[in-house]
Design an enzyme around this catalytic site. Structure first.
Site, PDB file in Angstrom:
ATOM      1  N   GLY A 151      -7.079  -1.448  10.940  1.00  0.00           N
ATOM      2  CA  GLY A 151      -6.939  -1.503   9.486  1.00  0.00           C
ATOM      3  C   GLY A 151      -5.467  -1.568   9.112  1.00  0.00           C
ATOM      4  O   GLY A 151      -4.616  -1.052   9.852  1.00  0.00           O
TER       5      GLY A 151
ATOM      6  N   GLN B  36       1.746  -1.043   3.732  1.00  0.00           N
ATOM      7  CA  GLN B  36       2.345  -0.998   5.077  1.00  0.00           C
ATOM      8  C   GLN B  36       3.139  -2.257   5.417  1.00  0.00           C
ATOM      9  O   GLN B  36       3.819  -2.296   6.437  1.00  0.00           O
ATOM     10  CB  GLN B  36       1.256  -0.777   6.133  1.00  0.00           C
TER      11      GLN B  36
ATOM     12  N   CYS C  87      -2.000   5.651  13.093  1.00  0.00           N
ATOM     13  CA  CYS C  87      -1.576   4.800  11.985  1.00  0.00           C
ATOM     14  C   CYS C  87      -0.453   3.881  12.462  1.00  0.00           C
ATOM     15  O   CYS C  87       0.469   4.334  13.135  1.00  0.00           O
ATOM     16  CB  CYS C  87      -1.079   5.674  10.831  1.00  0.00           C
ATOM     17  N   LEU C  88      -0.520   2.606  12.095  1.00  0.00           N
ATOM     18  CA  LEU C  88       0.506   1.654  12.532  1.00  0.00           C
ATOM     19  C   LEU C  88       1.877   1.977  11.919  1.00  0.00           C
ATOM     20  O   LEU C  88       2.889   1.524  12.435  1.00  0.00           O
ATOM     21  CB  LEU C  88       0.091   0.223  12.181  1.00  0.00           C
TER      22      LEU C  88
ATOM     23  N   HIS D 240      -8.998   5.984   5.310  1.00  0.00           N
ATOM     24  CA  HIS D 240      -7.600   6.025   5.751  1.00  0.00           C
ATOM     25  C   HIS D 240      -6.776   4.951   5.019  1.00  0.00           C
ATOM     26  O   HIS D 240      -5.692   5.241   4.499  1.00  0.00           O
ATOM     27  CB  HIS D 240      -7.552   5.808   7.272  1.00  0.00           C
ATOM     28  N   GLU D 241      -7.310   3.734   4.959  1.00  0.00           N
ATOM     29  CA  GLU D 241      -6.579   2.639   4.295  1.00  0.00           C
ATOM     30  C   GLU D 241      -6.511   2.851   2.787  1.00  0.00           C
ATOM     31  O   GLU D 241      -5.494   2.565   2.160  1.00  0.00           O
ATOM     32  CB  GLU D 241      -7.219   1.284   4.613  1.00  0.00           C
TER      33      GLU D 241
ATOM     34  N   HIS E 122      -3.669   4.986   1.861  1.00  0.00           N
ATOM     35  CA  HIS E 122      -2.372   4.298   1.824  1.00  0.00           C
ATOM     36  C   HIS E 122      -2.076   3.765   0.423  1.00  0.00           C
ATOM     37  O   HIS E 122      -0.937   3.799  -0.032  1.00  0.00           O
ATOM     38  CB  HIS E 122      -2.360   3.108   2.796  1.00  0.00           C
TER      39      HIS E 122
HETATM   40 ZN   LIG Z   1      -2.362   4.026   8.365  1.00  0.00          ZN
END
Ligand SMILES: [Zn+2]
Length: 203
Positions: free
Chosen positions: A54, A59, A101-102, A143-144, A147
């Site tokens: 995701g 991000q 998380c990226l 989670h997304e 963000h």
């Molecule tokens: Zn994340």
């Protein structure tokens, strides 16, 4: 960073904690153009490169309410899903699982979230859709979604779990501040100008 288009020459890239755009509450998307479709394609490529499932627009330094998901984390596999202006409702149950998380590479820890959630959103072609979600799908969407509200997954950890990651988070902060001090991100006013450019264009 300004618009990552041909004119500005800025390539799209994944920003990491504590970049301020990760704390920016994203604005609703009012229109989708060819450029946004191209950016979404590029987001999928970046996500696969980083082996993620995701990725939210925040991000990639773009504070608008859009995120993408592919549970297979691989090009040509699974389903590529785009969620625009998502709304979550009807949370049910509670479940703990490890997340990563990226934008916080290397940090993996347990997060408790509702087990089930109902999602409403728009697709990239403007179609409204809704679905009840469970399991990993429900988790990644929550989670997304976080963000888009400027929330990162360590914020959702218990205090004791988060304390265990304090040093790693501080390392991210030190690294970010040193990159910022040599002008990697431009002045704060440049970061803010980037937000306004996106918001003017899409919200
Ligand atoms: Zn994340």
């Amino acid at each position: 960073m300004g618009l990552p288009d041909k004119e500005s020459g800025n390539p799209l890239k994944i920003i990491t904690y504590p970049h301020p755009t990760l704390r920016r509450v994203a604005k609703p998307v009012r229109r989708v153009d060819a450029e946004l479709k191209r950016i979404v394609r590029e987001m999928f490529d970046l996500m696969y490169e980083a082996k993620g499932i995701g990725l939210a627009a925040n991000q990639v330094d773009m504070p608008i309410r859009l995120f993408i998901v592919n549970l297979e984390a691989e090009a040509g596999k699974g389903e590529e899903l785009v969620f625009i202006n998502p709304v979550l409702s009807r949370p049910k149950g509670s479940d703990e699982a490890e997340e990563g998380c990226l934008s916080l590479p290397g940090i993996y820890g347990p997060v408790t979230r509702p087990k089930q959630i109902h999602l409403n959103a728009y697709s990239i072609t403007g179609q409204e859709f809704s679905a009840p979600l469970t399991g990993l799908f429900a988790r990644v969407v929550q989670h997304e979604f976080d963000h888009l509200d400027g929330v990162l997954f360590p914020d959702r950890m218990s205090d004791t779990t988060r304390a265990g990651f304090r040093e790693m988070l501080e390392e991210f902060e030190v690294d970010f501040n040193s990159r910022r001090s040599v002008g990697e991100f431009g002045a704060d006013s440049v970061i803010e100008q980037g937000w306004w450019d996106w918001e003017k264009r899409y919200s």
